[in-house]
Design an enzyme around this catalytic site. Structure first.
Site, PDB file in Angstrom:
ATOM      1  N   ARG A  17       0.826  -1.205   0.000  1.00 14.19           N
ATOM      2  CA  ARG A  17       0.000   0.000   0.000  1.00 14.19           C
ATOM      3  C   ARG A  17       0.861   1.256   0.000  1.00 14.19           C
ATOM      4  O   ARG A  17       1.721   1.421   0.848  1.00 14.19           O
ATOM      5  CB  ARG A  17      -0.933   0.017   1.220  1.00 14.19           C
ATOM      6  CG  ARG A  17      -1.994   1.115   1.165  1.00 14.19           C
ATOM      7  CD  ARG A  17      -2.933   1.061   2.366  1.00 14.19           C
ATOM      8  NE  ARG A  17      -3.491  -0.270   2.589  1.00 14.19           N
ATOM      9  CZ  ARG A  17      -4.527  -0.753   1.914  1.00 14.19           C
ATOM     10  NH1 ARG A  17      -5.132  -0.009   0.978  1.00 14.19           N
ATOM     11  NH2 ARG A  17      -4.982  -1.967   2.168  1.00 14.19           N
ATOM     12  N   GLU A  40       0.317  -7.885  -3.961  1.00 16.60           N
ATOM     13  CA  GLU A  40      -0.810  -7.037  -4.346  1.00 16.60           C
ATOM     14  C   GLU A  40      -0.468  -5.569  -4.130  1.00 16.60           C
ATOM     15  O   GLU A  40       0.236  -5.199  -3.191  1.00 16.60           O
ATOM     16  CB  GLU A  40      -2.074  -7.376  -3.557  1.00 16.60           C
ATOM     17  CG  GLU A  40      -2.008  -7.038  -2.077  1.00 16.60           C
ATOM     18  CD  GLU A  40      -3.370  -6.958  -1.412  1.00 16.60           C
ATOM     19  OE1 GLU A  40      -3.961  -5.861  -1.447  1.00 16.60           O
ATOM     20  OE2 GLU A  40      -3.813  -7.958  -0.837  1.00 16.60           O
ATOM     21  N   THR A  69      -7.792  -3.629  -2.311  1.00 20.39           N
ATOM     22  CA  THR A  69      -8.786  -2.565  -2.146  1.00 20.39           C
ATOM     23  C   THR A  69      -9.580  -2.372  -3.438  1.00 20.39           C
ATOM     24  O   THR A  69      -9.824  -1.257  -3.886  1.00 20.39           O
ATOM     25  CB  THR A  69      -8.126  -1.241  -1.684  1.00 20.39           C
ATOM     26  OG1 THR A  69      -7.129  -1.521  -0.690  1.00 20.39           O
ATOM     27  CG2 THR A  69      -9.160  -0.314  -1.054  1.00 20.39           C
ATOM     28  N   LYS A 129     -10.483 -13.620   3.228  1.00 18.89           N
ATOM     29  CA  LYS A 129      -9.518 -13.055   4.154  1.00 18.89           C
ATOM     30  C   LYS A 129     -10.259 -12.540   5.383  1.00 18.89           C
ATOM     31  O   LYS A 129     -11.232 -11.788   5.276  1.00 18.89           O
ATOM     32  CB  LYS A 129      -8.674 -11.955   3.498  1.00 18.89           C
ATOM     33  CG  LYS A 129      -9.358 -10.638   3.241  1.00 18.89           C
ATOM     34  CD  LYS A 129      -8.343  -9.599   2.751  1.00 18.89           C
ATOM     35  CE  LYS A 129      -8.917  -8.195   2.793  1.00 18.89           C
ATOM     36  NZ  LYS A 129      -7.945  -7.184   2.372  1.00 18.89           N
ATOM     37  N   GLY A 159      -2.646  -6.721  11.037  1.00 22.69           N
ATOM     38  CA  GLY A 159      -2.021  -6.898  12.352  1.00 22.69           C
ATOM     39  C   GLY A 159      -1.235  -8.180  12.517  1.00 22.69           C
ATOM     40  O   GLY A 159      -0.889  -8.560  13.639  1.00 22.69           O
TER      41      GLY A 159
END
Length: 206
Positions: A17, A40, A69, A129, A159
């Protein structure tokens, strides 16, 4: 390489990200050299389709490349146009799952309840997921695994650290999505490579 083979080879998914197109190839190289096989790029990153396309062209024969996303069927089509073949979402949008399946792509929607998980599986999801995993502890994953189809992998995302992977694995998690613990905007290649190896070692230990 299909999804199940990739997951068997390395059950870690790198979530990059915030990565930029200029960083994509060197960071991707560090991950793949460490043994990672699924990468990803979330679509809320800068120019994500350029990064995805660059990763797919360079590493598509060695790893599965995709987008995270992903929120709409139109975005699924845009990802497919890059040649990438993995669609990851934070939610269980059935139209996104169905669009992914229609294009022969891997569909990994985010779920937080058994109801969402079964709906996603019914729409054709490749796996689900558990997101965010901070709020879905291993005991919950274990309960899910007792009722979900055995062939559907459950991935813990959000996390996850080298320290808590063992508990999730023992509960039945088939793999992990790793985001900020492996890459944050501005991370240099050496840092990512070191963290990538640390996660690989933790994976092998469990």
């Amino acid at each position: 390489m299909n999804f199940h083979d990739a997951l068997k080879a390395c059950n870690l998914i790198a979530i990059l990200r915030g990565i930029t197109p200029a960083e994509a190839e060197p960071i991707g190289e560090a991950l793949i050299e460490a043994g990672w096989r699924i990468i990803e790029v979330p679509l809320n990153s800068p120019h994500p389709f350029k990064s995805i396309e660059a990763l797919q062209k360079r590493f598509g024969d060695r790893a599965l490349i995709g987008a995270g996303t992903v929120l709409t069927p139109a975005q699924v089509a845009d990802v497919a146009a890059t040649g990438a073949n993995v669609i990851v979402s934070p939610n269980a949008n059935l139209s996104v799952i169905e669009a992914s399946v229609a294009k022969g792509m891997v569909s990994l929607p985010g779920v937080a309840t058994p109801t969402e998980a079964f709906a996603a599986i019914g729409a054709g999801a490749t796996g689900v997921k558990a997101f965010p995993a901070e709020a879905i502890p291993p005991v919950v994953i274990k309960a899910w695994k007792a009722v979900l189809p055995r062939e559907i992998p459950v991935l813990a995302v959000g996390g996850v650290t080298p320290e808590n992977m063992k508990a999730f694995t023992e509960a039945g998690a088939a793999g992990f999505g790793i985001g900020g613990s492996i890459y944050k905007p501005g991370s240099d290649v050496a840092t990512v490579a070191a963290k990538a190896k640390q996660f690989i070692e933790a994976m092998r230990a469990v």
